[in-house]
Design an enzyme around this catalytic site. Sequence first.
Site, PDB file in Angstrom:
ATOM      1  CG  HIS A  67       6.952  -3.095   5.055  1.00  0.00           C
ATOM      2  ND1 HIS A  67       6.867  -2.427   3.854  1.00  0.00           N
ATOM      3  CD2 HIS A  67       7.654  -2.245   6.384  1.00  0.00           C
ATOM      4  CE1 HIS A  67       7.438  -1.007   4.552  1.00  0.00           C
ATOM      5  NE2 HIS A  67       8.162  -0.572   5.641  1.00  0.00           N
ATOM      6  CD  GLU A  69       3.311  -5.090   0.726  1.00  0.00           C
ATOM      7  OE1 GLU A  69       2.600  -3.885   1.122  1.00  0.00           O
ATOM      8  OE2 GLU A  69       3.314  -4.756   2.606  1.00  0.00           O
ATOM      9  CB  CYS A  97       6.970   1.507  -0.175  1.00  0.00           C
ATOM     10  SG  CYS A  97       8.125  -0.858   0.644  1.00  0.00           S
ATOM     11  CB  CYS A 100       6.509  -4.440  -0.456  1.00  0.00           C
ATOM     12  SG  CYS A 100       6.717  -4.197   0.992  1.00  0.00           S
TER      13      CYS A 100
END
Length: 165
Positions: A67, A69, A97, A100
């Site tokens: 992801h 992040e 999410c 993260c």
Amino acid sequence: MGPAHRGFESHSLRLTDWEAMELALAEAGAAAAAGEVPVGAVLLGADGAVLSRRHNEREQAGDPTAHAEVLALRDAAAMAGSWRLEGTTLVATLEPCVMCAGALVTARVARLVFGAADPKGGACGSLYNVCADPRLNHEVTVLAGVRGDECAATLSTFFAGRRGR
């Protein structure tokens, strides 16, 4: 500059949240162009300088943790030589999410700024509030909705294009 530092750039100017989101939106655009879900993230140092900027790479890397992040945090930690990213601000186009948000808490990030809320998976106010859970050993200050309409439109356009195929 190796792959662990990809996306690093130094700015001597202190970026505003609005300006940093512009960089995150550019990253989201790069993700969309690569066929990835268009999410971008920028990590700012305590001085407001860009430490790292990344976008989703799950499809490209075949990695469920790739992801935007997490990748931005990895790059900055590698440059800093420490997992502790105290005093930093992560700017993301989409509400993080659970994974993260947990990474932000673990890395001791000071602030999170995000654009679009994620009612189906957001862990920073929508479904959960991981960043502000007093039971954890660190809390992250959250500012939601910065350029939220633009961030949401980026995602809507991407998914509308995929449904149209």
